[in-house]
Enzyme design. Structure first.
Site, mmCIF file in Angstrom:
data_model
loop_
_atom_site.group_PDB
_atom_site.id
_atom_site.type_symbol
_atom_site.label_atom_id
_atom_site.label_comp_id
_atom_site.label_asym_id
_atom_site.label_seq_id
_atom_site.Cartn_x
_atom_site.Cartn_y
_atom_site.Cartn_z
ATOM 1 N N VAL A 67 0.824 -1.208 0.000
ATOM 2 C CA VAL A 67 0.000 0.000 0.000
ATOM 3 C C VAL A 67 0.854 1.251 0.000
ATOM 4 O O VAL A 67 0.685 2.143 -0.829
ATOM 5 C CB VAL A 67 -0.942 0.000 1.233
ATOM 6 C CG1 VAL A 67 -1.644 1.347 1.359
ATOM 7 C CG2 VAL A 67 -1.955 -1.123 1.113
ATOM 8 N N ASP A 79 10.731 2.917 6.097
ATOM 9 C CA ASP A 79 10.268 1.606 6.556
ATOM 10 C C ASP A 79 11.296 1.046 7.525
ATOM 11 O O ASP A 79 12.507 1.258 7.359
ATOM 12 C CB ASP A 79 10.088 0.656 5.363
ATOM 13 C CG ASP A 79 9.211 -0.548 5.703
ATOM 14 O OD1 ASP A 79 8.037 -0.564 5.280
ATOM 15 O OD2 ASP A 79 9.697 -1.472 6.389
ATOM 16 N N THR A 122 -2.354 -3.691 9.654
ATOM 17 C CA THR A 122 -3.107 -3.864 10.901
ATOM 18 C C THR A 122 -3.651 -5.296 10.917
ATOM 19 O O THR A 122 -4.788 -5.544 10.509
ATOM 20 C CB THR A 122 -4.261 -2.844 11.004
ATOM 21 O OG1 THR A 122 -4.905 -2.718 9.728
ATOM 22 C CG2 THR A 122 -3.760 -1.491 11.428
ATOM 23 N N THR A 137 -6.090 0.246 8.049
ATOM 24 C CA THR A 137 -7.470 -0.120 8.361
ATOM 25 C C THR A 137 -7.631 -0.365 9.858
ATOM 26 O O THR A 137 -6.923 -1.189 10.435
ATOM 27 C CB THR A 137 -7.875 -1.388 7.590
ATOM 28 O OG1 THR A 137 -7.678 -1.153 6.201
ATOM 29 C CG2 THR A 137 -9.329 -1.735 7.848
ATOM 30 N N CYS A 186 -6.715 -7.966 4.170
ATOM 31 C CA CYS A 186 -7.875 -7.068 4.204
ATOM 32 C C CYS A 186 -9.172 -7.813 4.479
ATOM 33 O O CYS A 186 -9.693 -7.780 5.577
ATOM 34 C CB CYS A 186 -7.985 -6.295 2.885
ATOM 35 S SG CYS A 186 -6.686 -5.062 2.664
ATOM 36 N N ARG A 209 0.888 -13.218 2.949
ATOM 37 C CA ARG A 209 0.361 -12.953 4.286
ATOM 38 C C ARG A 209 -1.080 -13.446 4.395
ATOM 39 O O ARG A 209 -1.924 -13.148 3.572
ATOM 40 C CB ARG A 209 0.399 -11.448 4.589
ATOM 41 C CG ARG A 209 1.796 -10.886 4.796
ATOM 42 C CD ARG A 209 1.747 -9.390 4.983
ATOM 43 N NE ARG A 209 1.235 -8.724 3.782
ATOM 44 C CZ ARG A 209 0.922 -7.423 3.747
ATOM 45 N NH1 ARG A 209 1.019 -6.691 4.835
ATOM 46 N NH2 ARG A 209 0.484 -6.889 2.620
#
Length: 439
Positions: free
Chosen positions: A23, A41, A91, A126, A266, A337
């Site tokens: 993202v 990062d 998240t 999120t 997500c 992931r």
């Protein structure tokens, strides 16, 4: 507050992107075409790849990374140069499905240490409604010694990037933006309008923007769960689900969802953020959590059906040679992931089967890091008792049934072929003698 937007455009101030994954990195590259951008990062290995012009996410492409003017850094001191901060860290959820806010809390601590009067911080991660104001702002104030609303402002603009999607990109998706007050909302909207061709939607509050994001994926999750439940029912009836959906899809208002494994960072995660907050308020979700349970069980369901097909074809289950093609959470994306293919693997292990896995797209380092798996080579995927195509990678879609047939051991029984995503022709495979199965 003086116009930070104008100072950014005049390159008197810089924008910092905190979190350079699937993202954050495309956002940084997009803004760098208009502004001075710092890309930060914690992962120094990732930063080194970016500095070498390598894009491990495939979201922008290595050519785009080579050409960008983003200052890639793993040294947080460089954030002192920035005035406008965008936080785009993951998240995830804990094993018990409660939100794991440690990445966004850690990012808030880092940003807080480098805030200066006049700064704006925008969160893209999120979260459930209230996290930005109730959790992140106190951390920013504690670390910076500054007062939110007086010395700096905060907003929320949920990410809508769809990893691996070449059509719906950052620039072409309407962006929700929000701010803590009218002034910050306008500043944030103006900044995002620099890179969002589709325009921005000004949400009336930060909580509204947080809620909008978390229900987008919850809605998809529930719809896919309905398709998965239909698939289970239709299999018991001996009816092909894909054929049913194709027939129903001829009605103009039929929603065209399909059954499948729901993983990733997500859709398989965000609903738990919403239900967690609901439970804190005394409401136990019924529809959302029911959908989650169905989707979380689909890997087990696929594995159980594979075992049944092996038995039906007189293949000894224990130590049967099963080849799984595809491991990422979605097609043509290296992200592993929260992939639900691991659920299939773990369930097969319960039956004494150690499947081989081949994925030409997956990040092999992350396969090993997160799951202790390594991808086999195509040459090793032979003499199989069953083939399971778990992900619809472009490389797999074009393989004809004759080529798949070459991968089986020479058993007299029908070759067991599982097409989880339904990317092949059922009639073609069954006509060629395969024992074909799809969700």
């Amino acid at each position: 507050m003086a116009s930070l937007y104008s100072d950014l455009c005049d390159k008197k101030e810089k924008l910092a992107l905190v979190g350079l994954g699937y993202v954050g990195m495309p956002i940084a590259v997009a803004f760098a075409k208009k502004l001075d951008v710092i890309g930060y990062d914690l992962n120094s290995r990732k930063i080194e790849l970016y500095k070498q012009g390598i894009d491990p996410t495939n979201e922008v492409g290595s050519e785009g990374i080579k050409e960008t003017t983003v200052l890639f850094t793993a040294d947080e001191v460089d954030l002192d140069q920035a005035k406008f901060f965008i936080v785009a860290v993951p998240t995830p959820v804990n094993p018990d499905h409660t939100p794991d806010l440690s990445p966004v809390e850690g990012a808030s601590e880092i940003v807080g240490r480098h805030l200066s009067p006049g700064s704006i911080v925008v969160y893209e991660s999120t979260v459930y409604p209230g996290v930005t104001e109730d959790i992140c702002i106190p951390i920013l104030e504690r670390e910076s010694g500054l007062k939110c609303g007086v010395d700096f402002k905060v907003g929320y603009s949920p990410e809508r990037i769809n990893p691996g999607d070449k059509e719906h990109r950052l620039e072409t998706i309407t962006k929700i933006v929000s701010g803590m007050d009218a002034g910050s909302l306008e500043e944030i909207a103006n900044v995002y309008e620099l890179v969002i061709d589709a325009g921005v939607h000004r949400a009336e509050s930060i909580k509204v923007a947080e809620a909008a994001k978390v229900i987008e994926n919850s809605q998809r999750d529930i719809n896919i769960a309905f398709m998965n439940e239909l698939s289970i029912i239709f299999h018991k009836m001996g009816v092909d689900t894909k054929s049913v959906l194709e027939a129903a899809g001829t009605k103009w208002n039929f929603l065209k969802f399909t059954p499948g494994l729901v993983g990733g960072h997500c859709i398989g995660v965000d609903p738990y953020y919403l239900t967690h907050k609901a439970e804190q308020l005394g409401y136990h979700s019924q529809v959302i959590l029911s959908g989650r349970r169905i989707n979380d069980d689909m890997g087990k369901y696929v594995a159980e059906n594979l075992v049944k097909r092996l038995i039906a074809n007189s293949v000894p289950v224990k130590e049967a040679k099963v080849g799984i093609f595809g491991f990422t959470f979605k097609e043509d994306c290296p992200d592993v992931r929260n992939t639900k293919v691991i659920d299939i693997i773990n369930e097969l292990r319960e039956y004494g089967i150690e499947p081989m896995v081949y994925d030409p797209v997956a990040d092999e380092r992350e396969m090993d890091q997160f799951y202790g798996l390594s991808s086999s080579s195509p040459e090793e995927m032979v003499d199989l008792d069953a083939v399971l195509v778990a992900v619809g990678h472009e490389d797999f879609v074009t393989i004809p049934h004759e080529k798949w047939a070459e991968r089986y051991s020479q058993r007299p029984e029908a070759p067991v072929f599982f097409d989880v995503k339904g990317i092949y022709s059922k009639d073609e495979f069954e006509g060629a003698g395969f024992d074909y199965w799809r969700l």
